[in-house]
Design a protein around this motif. Structure first.
Motif, PDB file in Angstrom:
ATOM      1  N   ILE A 158       0.847  -1.191   0.000  1.00 31.19           N
ATOM      2  CA  ILE A 158       0.000   0.000   0.000  1.00 31.19           C
ATOM      3  C   ILE A 158       0.885   1.244   0.000  1.00 31.19           C
ATOM      4  N   ILE A 159       0.653   2.108  -0.978  1.00 26.59           N
ATOM      5  CA  ILE A 159       1.387   3.368  -1.091  1.00 26.59           C
ATOM      6  C   ILE A 159       0.365   4.506  -1.118  1.00 26.59           C
ATOM      7  N   GLU A 160       0.484   5.427  -0.186  1.00 25.87           N
ATOM      8  CA  GLU A 160      -0.423   6.576  -0.139  1.00 25.87           C
ATOM      9  C   GLU A 160       0.164   7.714  -0.979  1.00 25.87           C
ATOM     10  N   VAL A 161      -0.675   8.293  -1.837  1.00 21.86           N
ATOM     11  CA  VAL A 161      -0.260   9.439  -2.642  1.00 21.86           C
ATOM     12  C   VAL A 161      -1.240  10.582  -2.410  1.00 21.86           C
ATOM     13  N   THR A 183      -2.974  12.049  -0.111  1.00 15.17           N
ATOM     14  CA  THR A 183      -3.591  12.008   1.213  1.00 15.17           C
ATOM     15  C   THR A 183      -3.160  10.743   1.941  1.00 15.17           C
ATOM     16  N   ALA A 184      -3.459  10.680   3.243  1.00 12.15           N
ATOM     17  CA  ALA A 184      -2.976   9.554   4.052  1.00 12.15           C
ATOM     18  C   ALA A 184      -3.952   9.231   5.173  1.00 12.15           C
ATOM     19  N   LEU A 185      -3.877   8.001   5.656  1.00 11.16           N
ATOM     20  CA  LEU A 185      -4.648   7.583   6.820  1.00 11.16           C
ATOM     21  C   LEU A 185      -4.001   8.083   8.104  1.00 11.16           C
ATOM     22  N   GLN A 186      -4.804   8.199   9.149  1.00 12.17           N
ATOM     23  CA  GLN A 186      -4.245   8.467  10.470  1.00 12.17           C
ATOM     24  C   GLN A 186      -3.445   7.261  10.957  1.00 12.17           C
ATOM     25  N   ASP A 187      -3.904   6.062  10.599  1.00 12.64           N
ATOM     26  CA  ASP A 187      -3.215   4.828  10.973  1.00 12.64           C
ATOM     27  C   ASP A 187      -1.985   4.667  10.071  1.00 12.64           C
ATOM     28  N   THR A 188      -0.827   4.889  10.629  1.00 12.90           N
ATOM     29  CA  THR A 188       0.406   4.856   9.825  1.00 12.90           C
ATOM     30  C   THR A 188       0.942   3.439   9.609  1.00 12.90           C
ATOM     31  N   SER A 189       0.253   2.428  10.137  1.00 13.25           N
ATOM     32  CA  SER A 189       0.742   1.055   9.989  1.00 13.25           C
ATOM     33  C   SER A 189       0.310   0.407   8.678  1.00 13.25           C
ATOM     34  N   VAL A 190      -0.600   1.050   7.932  1.00 19.06           N
ATOM     35  CA  VAL A 190      -1.167   0.418   6.740  1.00 19.06           C
ATOM     36  C   VAL A 190      -0.252   0.571   5.532  1.00 19.06           C
ATOM     37  N   ALA A 191       0.222   1.777   5.267  1.00 18.57           N
ATOM     38  CA  ALA A 191       1.000   2.048   4.057  1.00 18.57           C
ATOM     39  C   ALA A 191       2.486   1.821   4.279  1.00 18.57           C
ATOM     40  N   ALA A 192       3.144   1.359   3.221  1.00 20.05           N
ATOM     41  CA  ALA A 192       4.602   1.222   3.260  1.00 20.05           C
ATOM     42  C   ALA A 192       5.275   2.570   3.050  1.00 20.05           C
ATOM     43  N   SER A 193       4.597   3.463   2.312  1.00 24.51           N
ATOM     44  CA  SER A 193       5.164   4.784   2.019  1.00 24.51           C
ATOM     45  C   SER A 193       4.039   5.765   1.774  1.00 24.51           C
ATOM     46  N   SER A 194       4.261   7.020   2.143  1.00 28.11           N
ATOM     47  CA  SER A 194       3.300   8.100   1.887  1.00 28.11           C
ATOM     48  C   SER A 194       4.036   9.244   1.195  1.00 28.11           C
ATOM     49  N   ILE A 195       3.511   9.639   0.039  1.00 26.77           N
ATOM     50  CA  ILE A 195       4.130  10.722  -0.730  1.00 26.77           C
ATOM     51  C   ILE A 195       3.114  11.839  -0.887  1.00 26.77           C
ATOM     52  N   SER A 196       3.453  13.014  -0.455  1.00 20.48           N
ATOM     53  CA  SER A 196       2.545  14.151  -0.592  1.00 20.48           C
ATOM     54  C   SER A 196       3.345  15.434  -0.478  1.00 20.48           C
ATOM     55  N   SER A 197       2.680  16.518  -0.771  1.00 18.98           N
ATOM     56  CA  SER A 197       3.275  17.813  -0.463  1.00 18.98           C
ATOM     57  C   SER A 197       3.340  17.946   1.047  1.00 18.98           C
ATOM     58  N   ASP A 198       4.248  18.778   1.534  1.00 17.10           N
ATOM     59  CA  ASP A 198       4.258  19.109   2.952  1.00 17.10           C
ATOM     60  C   ASP A 198       3.147  20.133   3.144  1.00 17.10           C
ATOM     61  N   ASN A 199       1.977  19.646   3.466  1.00 16.44           N
ATOM     62  CA  ASN A 199       0.799  20.498   3.459  1.00 16.44           C
ATOM     63  C   ASN A 199       0.805  21.548   4.561  1.00 16.44           C
ATOM     64  N   THR A 200       1.438  21.220   5.670  1.00 17.81           N
ATOM     65  CA  THR A 200       1.572  22.234   6.719  1.00 17.81           C
ATOM     66  C   THR A 200       2.404  23.409   6.204  1.00 17.81           C
ATOM     67  N   LYS A 201       3.523  23.083   5.541  1.00 16.44           N
ATOM     68  CA  LYS A 201       4.358  24.141   4.963  1.00 16.44           C
ATOM     69  C   LYS A 201       3.617  24.888   3.864  1.00 16.44           C
ATOM     70  N   GLY A 202       2.754  24.184   3.132  1.00 20.26           N
ATOM     71  CA  GLY A 202       1.958  24.848   2.112  1.00 20.26           C
ATOM     72  C   GLY A 202       1.033  25.892   2.720  1.00 20.26           C
ATOM     73  N   GLY A 203       0.422  25.544   3.846  1.00 19.06           N
ATOM     74  CA  GLY A 203      -0.416  26.512   4.550  1.00 19.06           C
ATOM     75  C   GLY A 203       0.392  27.677   5.077  1.00 19.06           C
ATOM     76  N   GLU A 204       1.588  27.375   5.570  1.00 19.19           N
ATOM     77  CA  GLU A 204       2.468  28.449   6.058  1.00 19.19           C
ATOM     78  C   GLU A 204       2.865  29.384   4.914  1.00 19.19           C
ATOM     79  N   LEU A 205       3.183  28.802   3.754  1.00 16.17           N
ATOM     80  CA  LEU A 205       3.542  29.605   2.588  1.00 16.17           C
ATOM     81  C   LEU A 205       2.369  30.486   2.155  1.00 16.17           C
ATOM     82  N   ALA A 206       1.159  29.946   2.256  1.00 17.31           N
ATOM     83  CA  ALA A 206      -0.030  30.724   1.912  1.00 17.31           C
ATOM     84  C   ALA A 206      -0.201  31.910   2.855  1.00 17.31           C
ATOM     85  N   ALA A 207       0.050  31.698   4.150  1.00 21.87           N
ATOM     86  CA  ALA A 207      -0.063  32.795   5.124  1.00 21.87           C
ATOM     87  C   ALA A 207       0.988  33.863   4.873  1.00 21.87           C
TER      88      ALA A 207
END
Length: 331
Positions: A126-129, A131-155
């Motif tokens: 299982i590879i998350e692209v 978005t991701a689950l709260q349960d981090t045990s399901v996926a082997a890898s999660s690839i996404s933008s750093d969404n927190t940093k994206g919000g910071e950049l927007a501010a």
């Protein structure tokens, strides 16, 4: 280095085709490490958040290119709406196909867990692209933008656009339980307190990922908040709806609109002045990297658990210099 990598990905996109919703299958060509390692299952399934959205089409393009290069078959499916009740049956049905890996953008960070676990228990990686689950045990890898940093950049971008003026800012999120947009909203609100003490958030409102709802939220905020000076929309549909609301109220350019993503319609709206800035992701790189991590997991190679893709702020003044971040409507 980043610019070169992005340009390289953009060049590769011309080699793939199809839209999400057509259940397209990218056939493999040539041999792969999986074949050399004795693994005969080279079927990858990609289930994205919603049909025919430019972000996910761009992600699909990157994934198709990487799958073909690795000698794997990739099939893409998506629900008609960004809705877990529509996405869950698609994932459940994959049990009959028994893919080697499932790449997925879960539409809810809790309720999609049982279906994803079911496919994992059948032996698929299982590879998350995106978005991701709260349960981090399901996926082997999660690839996404750093969404927190994206919000910071927007501010930070909103602070520059308002240029020291005081006022209130509305944050539009999509649906509760969407990991990516929730992180963007929180990152924005936290950074706003640091970067722009002259600006005050009037809170986060949900749009149900419907442009019409976003438009209503904006027009209501204009009526109830006389000092409204900015709107941050955390995704494509919310941003397009916010632009409609501002046009209806005659507030385009007076209320600064910062959106997320860079769909063709948003890019045109940035050019025309309906948006003052966009925070663009790199979905093609997310899809490409997701396939690479899936192949590594299948072939017993090293897998990186969390990978962040680049983000960039676009304004009317610099958008053409950053055109490689514009999203695709076809591969």
């Amino acid at each position: 280095m980043l610019a070169g990598a992005v340009v390289a990905v953009g060049a590769l996109l011309t080699a793939c085709g199809g839209k999400i919703g057509e259940n397209t299958t990218q056939q493999p060509s040539g041999s792969s490490g999986a074949a050399q390692g004795g693994n005969t299952n080279k079927d990858l399934e990609l289930v994205v958040g919603v049909k025919n959205e430019p972000f996910y089409i761009s992600l699909q393009c990157g994934a198709e290119t990487a799958a073909k290069a690795a000698g794997y078959t990739l099939t893409t499916q998506a629900p008609d709406k960004f809705d877990a009740t529509m996405q869950a049956p698609i994932v459940t049905a994959l049990g009959a196909k028994k893919p080697a890996a499932l790449l997925i953008a879960p539409t809810d960070d809790k309720t999609m867990a049982p279906q994803m676990k079911q496919i994992k228990d059948m032996g698929a990686k299982i590879i998350e692209v995106d978005t991701a689950l709260q349960d981090t045990s399901v996926a082997a890898s999660s690839i996404s933008s750093d969404n927190t940093k994206g919000g910071e950049l927007a501010a930070q971008t909103m602070a520059k656009l308002t240029n020291g003026k005081s006022g209130s800012v509305l944050v539009l999120d999509t649906k509760a339980g969407t990991s990516t947009t929730a992180a963007r909203a929180k990152g924005f609100e936290d950074e706003l307190k640091k970067s722009a003490p002259n600006l005050k958030s009037v809170g986060i409102q949900f749009t149900d990922n419907e442009p019409a709802v976003a438009a209503q939220k904006v027009t209501a905020a204009i009526a109830s908040t006389p000092d409204l000076i900015g709107v941050f929309a955390t995704n494509l549909n919310s941003g397009e709806g916010a632009a409609t609301g501002l046009r209806s109220a005659g507030k385009v350019g007076q209320v600064q609109l910062v959106g997320f993503d860079a769909s063709p319609s948003e890019v045109e709206a940035l050019k025309s002045g309906a948006f003052q800035a966009l925070i663009a992701q790199d979905p093609a790189t997310i899809g490409k990297t997701g396939v690479e991590q899936a192949v590594n997991a299948i072939e017993g190679k090293s897998v990186q658990r969390n990978i962040a893709a680049p983000l960039v702020a676009l304004t009317k003044d610099d958008m053409q210099q950053k055109a490689e971040f514009f999203y695709k409507t076809k591969c």
